[in-house]
Enzyme design. Structure first.
Site, PDB file in Angstrom:
ATOM      1  N   TRP A 191       0.863  -1.178   0.000  1.00 38.74           N
ATOM      2  CA  TRP A 191       0.000   0.000   0.000  1.00 38.74           C
ATOM      3  C   TRP A 191       0.902   1.231   0.000  1.00 38.74           C
ATOM      4  CZ3 TRP A 191      -0.186   4.018   3.634  1.00 38.74           C
ATOM      5  CH2 TRP A 191      -1.074   5.050   3.265  1.00 38.74           C
ATOM      6  N   GLU A 232      -3.076  -2.868  -2.534  1.00 38.77           N
ATOM      7  CA  GLU A 232      -4.212  -2.251  -1.831  1.00 38.77           C
ATOM      8  C   GLU A 232      -4.543  -0.869  -2.378  1.00 38.77           C
ATOM      9  OE1 GLU A 232      -3.510  -1.841   2.364  1.00 38.77           O
ATOM     10  OE2 GLU A 232      -5.478  -0.959   2.767  1.00 38.77           O
ATOM     11  N   ASP A 302     -10.552   4.120  10.500  1.00 42.06           N
ATOM     12  CA  ASP A 302      -9.904   2.945  11.093  1.00 42.06           C
ATOM     13  C   ASP A 302     -10.300   2.710  12.551  1.00 42.06           C
ATOM     14  OD1 ASP A 302      -8.137   1.733   8.972  1.00 42.06           O
ATOM     15  OD2 ASP A 302      -7.447   3.799   8.879  1.00 42.06           O
TER      16      ASP A 302
HETATM   17  C1  RNT Z   1      -3.786   2.841   4.823  1.00 36.01           C
HETATM   18  C2  RNT Z   1      -3.978   1.403   4.498  1.00 36.01           C
HETATM   19  C3  RNT Z   1      -2.888   0.485   4.956  1.00 36.01           C
HETATM   20  C4  RNT Z   1      -2.349   0.803   6.311  1.00 36.01           C
HETATM   21  C5  RNT Z   1      -1.339  -0.163   6.825  1.00 36.01           C
HETATM   22  C6  RNT Z   1      -0.618   0.383   8.009  1.00 36.01           C
HETATM   23  O1  RNT Z   1      -4.865   3.594   4.484  1.00 36.01           O
HETATM   24  O2  RNT Z   1      -5.209   0.971   4.996  1.00 36.01           O
HETATM   25  O3  RNT Z   1      -3.342  -0.835   4.926  1.00 36.01           O
HETATM   26  O4  RNT Z   1      -3.388   0.911   7.222  1.00 36.01           O
HETATM   27  O5  RNT Z   1      -0.505  -0.564   5.814  1.00 36.01           O
HETATM   28 ZN    ZN Z   2      -5.540  -1.185   4.842  1.00 34.24          ZN
END
Ligand code: RNT
Ligand code: ZN
Length: 425
Positions: A191, A232, A302
């Site tokens: 990511w 991602e 989150d």
């Molecule tokens: C960030 C992404 C990613 C992170 C992690 C720490 O928006 O969701 O997955 O949360 O890699």
């Molecule tokens: Zn993530």
């Protein structure tokens, strides 16, 4: 404060529940057996608010933001492992641990991210092995001076872009080493935060650069027995509100063309868009996917995962179509305003509860109703299922796997807070 569960009561309630579910044609024992085989990948970064142990000077956290200052956060890898062990002792089943590259252990030496080696994660691997855990991994393309202007793999400067390509290549090799060491493939998820705060004049070039960079990162084939690559996407971030290079369409296309795992993060779409409904489509074209199970409140915040309708829908999609071997379930949340171990336990137990609920669904009956066009019966039954004695099955499962049933685990965390966390100052 939180009642100790009465063992006789748990058994009695379970046997009653077993009969109730049997009336619907559901075998609770079979559901529990299947449940115990589903690993959840716990993310290391909940334990220290996505800080890591490199102590590099970076101004930008890549748009990822943990808020809160609850005391007692892990300051060292050993503390983080100790906290994770505590959390895992309160979660039923055998699981995985997901580590970010910024959690490297370099013995106090400064090792650049493009030079990290498997040896810098050996302590994690040994710990995972000792605790019967699989492991997953991630390059850390944020919280670094070379990421401070908001671009990494899509950077216009070739030198900086090269640096991040090298970092990601190093991470895939570490993933391979992890998978080989633990005998279960490591999912290495890429990511990146790349994007623009305000309206771009050129949306194309950064995407073309990202495509080139990924091709370089993935140029070397690695045996999927050891390492699986995932990518991602994201809709927006803090500081990349107007444009994210690695959008959903970008990575959907990339994953399809290169047969990579697509990572669907529950917080990375429009606020009312769920990831549950994407699973059956994506898995018609890809072998496997990765989920980042999270809970966005109004935005990609989150929050700790709870047993919400969204979570239940995700679990249902995985269970209903027998995707348990094709969907890797990872968690991705970080809350620094509550006890961090309780956050892990709450979120992971919620994920497991959602899977159990899905496994207890009278699948055949629902399908019969639907195929007969009896949508009245389908809706009415789905609603009634919500009040079946699911809690009794869950408690019994926890007891069987020797973790606290009901809310009594909260006492354990409070005690740990007094005994261990308080001393961290
Ligand atoms: C960030 C992404 C990613 C992170 C992690 C720490 O928006 O969701 O997955 O949360 O890699
Ligand atoms: Zn993530």
């Amino acid at each position: 404060m939180f009642p100790k569960a009465d063992e006789a009561l748990i058994e009695q309630a379970y046997f009653n529940a077993q009969e109730v579910y049997a009336q619907y044609g559901v075998d609770t024992a079979l559901a529990l057996e299947r449940l115990s085989a589903i690993p959840i990948s716990l993310h290391c970064w909940q334990g220290d608010d996505v800080t890591g142990f490199e102590h590099v000077e970076a101004v930008s956290g890549g748009g990822i933001q943990a808020t809160g200052n609850y005391p007692g956060k892990a300051r060292t890898p050993d503390e983080l492992r100790q906290d994770a062990e505590k959390a895992l002792s309160l979660i039923p089943g055998k699981h995985r641990f997901n580590v970010h590259a910024m959690y490297a252990e370099t013995g106090g030496r400064r090792v650049e991210r493009n030079e990290i080696q498997p040896e810098h994660f050996q302590a994690w691997i040994d710990w995972a092995k000792a605790n019967g855990l699989g492991m997953d991994f991630n390059p850390t393309c944020f919280a670094h001076p070379k990421a401070d202007d908001g671009f990494t793999l899509a950077h216009g400067d070739t030198g900086i872009r090269e640096f991040w390509i090298e970092h990601c290549i190093a991470c895939r090799k570490i993933g391979e080493h992890i998978g080989r060491s633990l005998g279960t493939p490591c999912v290495t998820n890429v990511w990146i935060p790349d994007g623009f705060k305000d309206i771009p004049a050129d949306r194309r070039t950064p995407r073309a650069l990202l495509k080139d960079s990924l091709d370089a990162v993935f140029a070397e084939a690695i045996d999927p027995k050891h390492n699986l690559d995932a990518v991602e996407s994201k809709l927006f971030g803090i500081g990349s509100e107007c444009y994210v290079v690695g959008s959903h369409e970008f990575y959907l296309g990339y994953a399809l063309e290169k047969q990579k795992l697509l990572c669907l993060d529950a917080g990375h779409f429009h606020p009312t868009e769920g990831i549950a409904d994407k699973i059956t489509s994506v898995l018609l074209f890809l072998d496997e996917i990765l989920l980042h199970v999270s809970r966005g409140v109004r935005w990609d915040s989150d929050h700790v995962v709870i047993l919400s309708d969204d979570l239940r829908a995700i679990a249902e999609e995985i269970v209903r179509h027998d995707y348990l071997n094709r969907v890797h379930i990872g968690l991705d949340f970080f809350d620094a305003s509550i006890n961090r171990i309780a956050a892990w336990v709450t979120g992971t137990r919620a994920m497991i509860k959602a899977l159990l609920l899905a496994l207890l669904e009278p699948r055949d009956t629902l399908l019969e109703l639907e195929r007969a066009g009896d949508y009245t019966g389908r809706l009415a039954l789905l609603e009634e299922l919500k009040t079946l004695p699911f809690g009794a099955v869950w408690d019994y499962y926890c007891r069987k796997l020797e973790v606290p049933a009901g809310s009594m685990w909260i006492n354990d965390v409070k005690q740990y807070e007094k005994d261990v966390l308080a001393a961290r100052g």
